[in-house]
Design an enzyme around this catalytic site. Structure first.
Site, PDB file in Angstrom:
ATOM      1  N   GLU A 334       1.287  -1.296   0.122  1.00  0.00           N
ATOM      2  CA  GLU A 334       0.023   0.285   0.008  1.00  0.00           C
ATOM      3  C   GLU A 334       1.103   1.188   0.400  1.00  0.00           C
ATOM      4  OE1 GLU A 334      -2.752  -0.196  -0.482  1.00  0.00           O
ATOM      5  OE2 GLU A 334      -3.404  -2.685  -0.464  1.00  0.00           O
ATOM      6  N   GLU A 394      -0.578  -2.468  -9.835  1.00  0.00           N
ATOM      7  CA  GLU A 394      -0.653  -3.784  -8.439  1.00  0.00           C
ATOM      8  C   GLU A 394       0.983  -4.531  -8.770  1.00  0.00           C
ATOM      9  OE1 GLU A 394      -3.270  -4.301  -6.295  1.00  0.00           O
ATOM     10  OE2 GLU A 394      -3.927  -3.015  -7.346  1.00  0.00           O
ATOM     11  N   ASP A 398       2.435  -5.205  -5.207  1.00  0.00           N
ATOM     12  CA  ASP A 398       3.751  -5.846  -4.981  1.00  0.00           C
ATOM     13  C   ASP A 398       4.958  -6.580  -5.061  1.00  0.00           C
ATOM     14  OD1 ASP A 398       1.084  -7.494  -4.959  1.00  0.00           O
ATOM     15  OD2 ASP A 398       0.951  -8.800  -6.928  1.00  0.00           O
TER      16      ASP A 398
HETATM   17 ZN    ZN Z   1      -2.845  -2.531  -4.627  1.00  0.00          ZN
END
Ligand code: ZN
Length: 449
Positions: A334, A394, A398
Site C-alpha cells: 500500500e 498492482e 507487489d
Molecule cells: Zn494494490
C-alpha cells in the site's frame, strides 16, 4: 449493465454471454410483468451496446492525466448537447457546484447525444430495467435466482448461490458498514493489536524512506518531494478516528429494499455535503470488518482495516518474520502505491501535480515498460494474456511491497542474527509467511487499489 468489453469483444465466449444477457434482460422484464419483454430487451441491449462503444477502455480510464477534466457546470450544454443539463443537475442536487470533474469527456458527450438521438420510450425501458436489475438482489426470490443464473453462473462461473443469511450480512455491511464495524472492533480488535500494527507501519515507512535514499538514478529535487510525500502520508490503522454519522437514516423491519434505498440516498446526501467542506484526509473508504487494505491518492492516505490485522496476516504474539512476511508485505504494497505509475502523479497534499524532474520521470517510465512487457508475456489461459499496462500499479506495488517488507524485517532485528525456529531461518519463515498470506488473497483481492 456489463463491463464495456462484454459488448465489443469478438470472441465466441463473449458472443455467447451477449446472447444469454439479452435473455436475462427479457427474463427480468417478464418477472416484472412488463409486456413485449423480448422486443424491449432487444432495444435495451442495443442501447447498452451504443453506450459501451463510447466508453473508454479500463486502461485509458485508469490514466489520471486523461481523466483530469474540470468542466464548468454551465459548459455542459455546449460540450455535451442532447441532455437538459440544468434539469439533471437540479435533480442531482448539484445546482450550486461550479466545477465538475468529467472522467471520460467523450463518453459524457456521446451519451448526451444518444439521449437526443434515441426515442424517449427506449430510455424509459432502459431505466426501468436498470432499476429492477440493480436492486434484484433485494426483490422476491425469482428475481434473486434470475440474477444469480446470469451474473453468478454465466458471467463469473459461480456454481451455487450463497446462503441467504450470508447475503443479508453482506447487504448490512454494505449499507451500514461503519455501524457494524464499530461493534466489530469493540469485540475483535484490541488496543494492543492496534499499537503493534501502528509501530510496524512506522518501521515500514522508515524502511521505504531508506530505499528512496538509495536510488542512484533519482535527482535530489525529486527525492526531496518523494520524502515529503512519505513524511505526510496519513495512515489509518483498524478503524476511523471519527465514525461516520448515521443519524437521520430510517431503518424499519418491513422492507429490506426500502432500507437499502434510504441508506443509499443518505450516503448520497452525505457526499453532497462534503462539497462545501475542506478535504478530510482521515476519512475512511473501507469498513473495519474488511479483509483488505487501500491507498487513497487524493488524500495521500492508507486504510488498514481491523479485519486484515489478524492471522494469517498479523498476529501480535507471533515473531517478526511471520508478521513482516505477511502484513508487512501488505503494508509495503500500500505504501508503494503512493509511488506507482498512478500514485506518482499525486503530490503530498493529494493534488494531481507533477513533482518529478523530466529525466527522473522518463527513467521511471522506461523501467515500468520492462515490467509491462514481463506481465504481457504471462498467459493464465491459452487464449488470454495478462494486460501488463492495466495491472502495472498492482505489479509495482507487489514487488516493491515485498522488498520493503524484507528491509523492514532486517531493520527490526537491530543488527542481531535472526533466531532459527523449527529448523527454519528467519528469512525462510519470512517468505513462507508471505506465501501463506498471498495464497489466502486469491479469490478475495488483497488490495482495494
Ligand atoms: Zn494494490
Amino acid at each position: 449493465m456489463l463491463n464495456r468489453e462484454y459488448y465489443i469483444a469478438d470472441s465466441s465466449r463473449m458472443a455467447d454471454i451477449r446472447t444469454r444477457y439479452k435473455a436475462h434482460i427479457a427474463a427480468v422484464l417478464k418477472l416484472a410483468k412488463i409486456e413485449n419483454a423480448d422486443a424491449r430487451a432487444a432495444r435495451i441491449f442495443d442501447l447498452e451496446t451504443s453506450i459501451a462503444k463510447i466508453h473508454w477502455s479500463r486502461a485509458d480510464s485508469a490514466e489520471a492525466q486523461k481523466t483530469n477534466n474540470p468542466w464548468k457546470r454551465e459548459d455542459f450544454s455546449a460540450k455535451a448537447p442532447g441532455l437538459d443539463w440544468s434539469v439533471f443537475f437540479k435533480a442531482a442536487g448539484l445546482m450550486d457546484q461550479p466545477v465538475i470533474m468529467v472522467w471520460q469527456p467523450s463518453a459524457i458527450s456521446g451519451e448526451a447525444a444518444l439521449v437526443a438521438d434515441r426515442p424517449l420510450e427506449i430510455w424509459k425501458d432502459y431505466l426501468t430495467y436498470q432499476l429492477l436489475d440493480s436492486w434484484s438482489f433485494l426483490l422476491p426470490k425469482a428475481f434473486v435466482e434470475e440474477r444469480f443464473a446470469f451474473y453468478g453462473k454465466v458471467v463469473t462461473g459461480t456454481p451455487q448461490l450463497r446462503e441467504r443469511w450470508k447475503r443479508a450480512v453482506d447487504s448490512t455491511n454494505y449499507f451500514l458498514g461503519h455501524a457494524v464495524g464499530r461493534l466489530y472492533v469493540q469485540r475483535y480488535f484490541s488496543p494492543e493489536a492496534k499499537a503493534k500494527a501502528e509501530s510496524m507501519v512506522a518501521d515500514l515507512v522508515k524502511a521505504f524512506g531508506q530505499r528512496i535514499d538509495k536510488l542512484t538514478w533519482m535527482s535530489p529535487q525529486t527525492r526531496a518531494k518523494a520524502r515529503e510525500k512519505l513524511a505526510t502520508l496519513k495512515v489509518g490503522v483498524g478503524y476511523p478516528a471519527a465514525w461516520p454519522d448515521c443519524s437521520g437514516l430510517e431503518i424499519s423491519r418491513d422492507s429490506a429494499l426500502g432500507n437499502a434505498m434510504r441508506a443509499e440516498l443518505h450516503q448520497y446526501r452525505r457526499s453532497l455535503a462534503k462539497l462545501y467542506k475542506p478535504v478530510d484526509r482521515s476519512e475512511w473508504w473501507m469498513i473495519p470488518q474488511t479483509v483488505n487494505a487501500v491507498n487513497l491518492p487524493i488524500q495521500n492516505a492508507l486504510n488498514f482495516p481491523a479485519a486484515i490485522l489478524q492471522p494469517p496476516y498479523f498476529d501480535p504474539e507471533a515473531d517478526a518474520a511471520y508478521n513482516y512476511g505477511a502484513i508487512g508485505s501488505v503494508i509495503g504494497h500500500e505504501i508503494s502505491h503512493s509511488f506507482d505509475d498512478q500514485g506518482s502523479q499525486f503530490d503530498a497534499s493529494g493534488k494531481l501535480a507533477n513533482w518529478w524532474t523530466p529525466e527522473d520521470f522518463a527513467h521511471f517510465q522506461k523501467a515500468s515498460q520492462k515490467l509491462i512487457a514481463q506481465y504481457d508475456s504471462y498467459h493464465p489461459f491459452p487464449d488470454l494474456s495478462v494486460n501488463g499496462r492495466q495491472t502495472l500499479s498492482e505489479n509495482i506495488a507487489d514487488i516493491a511491497g515485498l522488498s520493503v517488507a524484507y528491509d523492514g524485517y532486517r531493520l527490526s532485528l537491530k543488527g542481531k542474527a535472526a533466531p532459527v525456529r523449527q529448523g527454519l531461518t528467519g528469512d525462510q519463515r519470512f517468505f513462507i509467511s508471505f506465501a501463506r498470506a498471498g495464497e489466502i488473497s486469491i479469490g478475495s483481492p488483497s488490495c482495494g487499489k
